[in-house]
Write an enzyme that holds these catalytic residues in place. Structure first.
Site, PDB file in Angstrom:
ATOM      1  N   ASP A   1       0.819  -1.220   0.000  1.00 47.87           N
ATOM      2  CA  ASP A   1       0.000   0.000   0.000  1.00 47.87           C
ATOM      3  C   ASP A   1       0.849   1.265   0.000  1.00 47.87           C
ATOM      4  OD1 ASP A   1      -1.722  -2.132   0.631  1.00 47.87           O
ATOM      5  OD2 ASP A   1      -3.138  -0.767   1.604  1.00 47.87           O
TER       6      ASP A   1
ATOM      7  N   ARG B   1      -0.555   4.520  16.988  1.00 48.28           N
ATOM      8  CA  ARG B   1      -0.788   5.620  16.049  1.00 48.28           C
ATOM      9  C   ARG B   1      -0.338   6.989  16.552  1.00 48.28           C
ATOM     10  NH1 ARG B   1      -0.118   1.900  13.408  1.00 48.28           N
ATOM     11  NH2 ARG B   1      -1.795   0.510  12.758  1.00 48.28           N
TER      12      ARG B   1
ATOM     13  N   ASP C   1      -7.712   3.927  11.956  1.00 52.50           N
ATOM     14  CA  ASP C   1      -6.353   4.456  11.969  1.00 52.50           C
ATOM     15  C   ASP C   1      -6.242   5.840  11.337  1.00 52.50           C
ATOM     16  OD1 ASP C   1      -5.227   2.412  13.449  1.00 52.50           O
ATOM     17  OD2 ASP C   1      -4.872   1.151  11.689  1.00 52.50           O
TER      18      ASP C   1
ATOM     19  N   SER D   1      -4.699  -8.172   5.863  1.00 52.24           N
ATOM     20  CA  SER D   1      -4.285  -6.858   6.332  1.00 52.24           C
ATOM     21  C   SER D   1      -3.741  -7.048   7.743  1.00 52.24           C
ATOM     22  CB  SER D   1      -5.476  -5.900   6.346  1.00 52.24           C
ATOM     23  OG  SER D   1      -5.124  -4.743   7.068  1.00 52.24           O
TER      24      SER D   1
END
Ligand code: ARG
Length: 403
Positions: free
Chosen positions: A16, A96, A125, A179
């Site tokens: 990605d 994060r 996210d 994922s």
């Protein structure tokens, strides 16, 4: 719209973000600085450097954040015994804000006014990255390619990769991978067959824990030392936060501890199903509750438990750098002043159970609680009055109801 001169991209080197790197270069025609955080995801980071170099990136930042991650994010969160929806140890959620903090730091250092991330438009996210950036530097613009380009599916993503000669990774079985988000605290796996919650997760989903059925038949006994609410040693050996969590991940993984198959409510409004593996974190949560059980006052412990779901939800929803999270943190941190001592646990076939706990600061009094004759002044008649007064309103209530 002012022209963007430089972008800092949160870059893993995976499919990605490799595509995003290319897309940013083409769309904005400007310099892209890549930032890759080592959070203990257990992946080689040099390939990420090589890939960024191949794509013409001049400024490549790879930073080892393991110690900061565990000491400044994971441990403060564990002090609260934080669990989202009663089960999730927040392994992705807590990483994060740390990544965002460093993205902002690098952007300021290199004079970039924009930050880009590879989170999709459906997940938590994106919210976490962007709320953190908002709180740390409102002047920074955020680019979320997944919400801007017209790639709408994994299929289209693969087509784009092929067209631009970006290598497409496959898992050990030659399939497109799940994922996955991994760091020192957990591995989260979502997508593909897991999207059907009625489907049992296949064995190969699990990355860092053995099936409890295959775990050793002999239990393993370990002791964890705590100081002011934080773990500081394993089996008498002092360790700093990242090595300590790494050690417990190894032990937990071997004994099949910390697997979770969960359907959760995303902040954005949909339900999702994922598999989590949090071996060391699960051991620490149990151990921390063990040491708190003898060192915290009852009311203090219960107050902590009342605010915990609220605190966990703030972290899940991306409000780490919000004032109310910091207020709750101050309360939690203060509660930990006397949370020191040792907890012994038995690791056995998927479970970590406390088998003993001790502290020089313990509030536990064997003299007080004993079934035997005791020297401590405790008048049993006091209990009679205590119950009579507590029962007063219940007797009135029952009499009125005609029981
Ligand atoms: N659902 C989890 C969360 O919001 C994990 C998200 C990232 N995981 C992933 N496999 N992409 O915290």
């Amino acid at each position: 719209m002012a022209k963007i001169e430089k972008i800092v991209l949160s870059y893993s080197g995976g499919l990605d973000t490799s595509i995003i790197l290319k897309w940013l270069q083409e769309t904005y025609g400007c310099e892209v600085v890549t930032f890759t955080a080592d959070l203990g995801q257990g992946e080689e980071l040099e390939p990420a450097r090589a890939k960024a170099e191949m794509s013409g990136v001049k400024d490549i930042r790879i930073i080892d954040l393991r110690e900061e991650f565990v000491s400044d994010f994971v441990f403060p969160m564990l002090r609260a015994n934080a669990l989202y929806e009663g089960q999730y140890l927040l392994g992705s959620s807590i990483a994060r804000p740390l990544i965002a903090k460093h993205l902002v730091g690098i952007a300021r250092e290199v004079g970039a006014h924009a930050i880009a991330h590879g989170a999709t438009g459906k997940g938590n996210d994106q919210v976490r990255f962007e709320l953190a950036v908002n709180a740390l530097d409102p002047s920074i613009k955020i680019i979320a390619p997944w919400r801007q380009w017209n790639i709408r599916s994994r299929m289209q993503l693969l087509e784009y990769a092929e067209k631009h000669h970006i290598p497409v990774p496959s898992d050990k079985r030659g399939e497109a991978p799940f994922s996955i988000d991994a760091n020192l605290l957990h591995t989260s796996t979502e997508g593909k067959i897991l999207e059907n919650p009625a489907e049992v997760a296949p064995d190969h989903v699990y990355q860092r824990t053995v099936d409890p059925v295959d775990a050793p038949d002999t239990p393993e006994i370990i002791t964890i030392g705590f100081e002011r609410g934080d773990p500081v040693s394993v089996n008498g050996k002092s360790m700093t936060p990242a090595p300590l969590l790494t050690e417990l991940n190894g032990l937990g993984g071997r004994h099949g501890i910390g697997r979770l198959d969960l359907v959760e409510n995303r902040f954005i409004g949909m339900k999702s199903r994922g598999i989590y593996e949090t071996p060391g974190g699960t051991i620490l949560l149990t151990a921390h509750r063990g040491i708190e059980s003898i060192t915290l006052d009852r009311a203090a412990a219960h107050l902590k438990d009342e605010i915990m779901p609220r605190y966990a939800e703030l972290i899940y929803n991306g409000f780490w750098f919000a004032p109310e999270r910091e207020m709750l943190q101050a309360l939690i941190d203060q509660s930990q002043t006397f949370v020191s001592g040792e907890v012994t646990l038995r690791l056995y076939k998927g479970s970590a159970s406390v088998i003993s706990r001790a502290s020089p600061l313990s509030l536990y009094s064997a003299d007080l609680v004993t079934f035997e004759e005791s020297a401590i002044a405790y008048d049993h008649h006091d209990a009679e009055g205590f119950i009579r007064l507590n029962g007063l309103r219940l007797r009135s209530w029952a009499a009125r109801n005609g029981r």
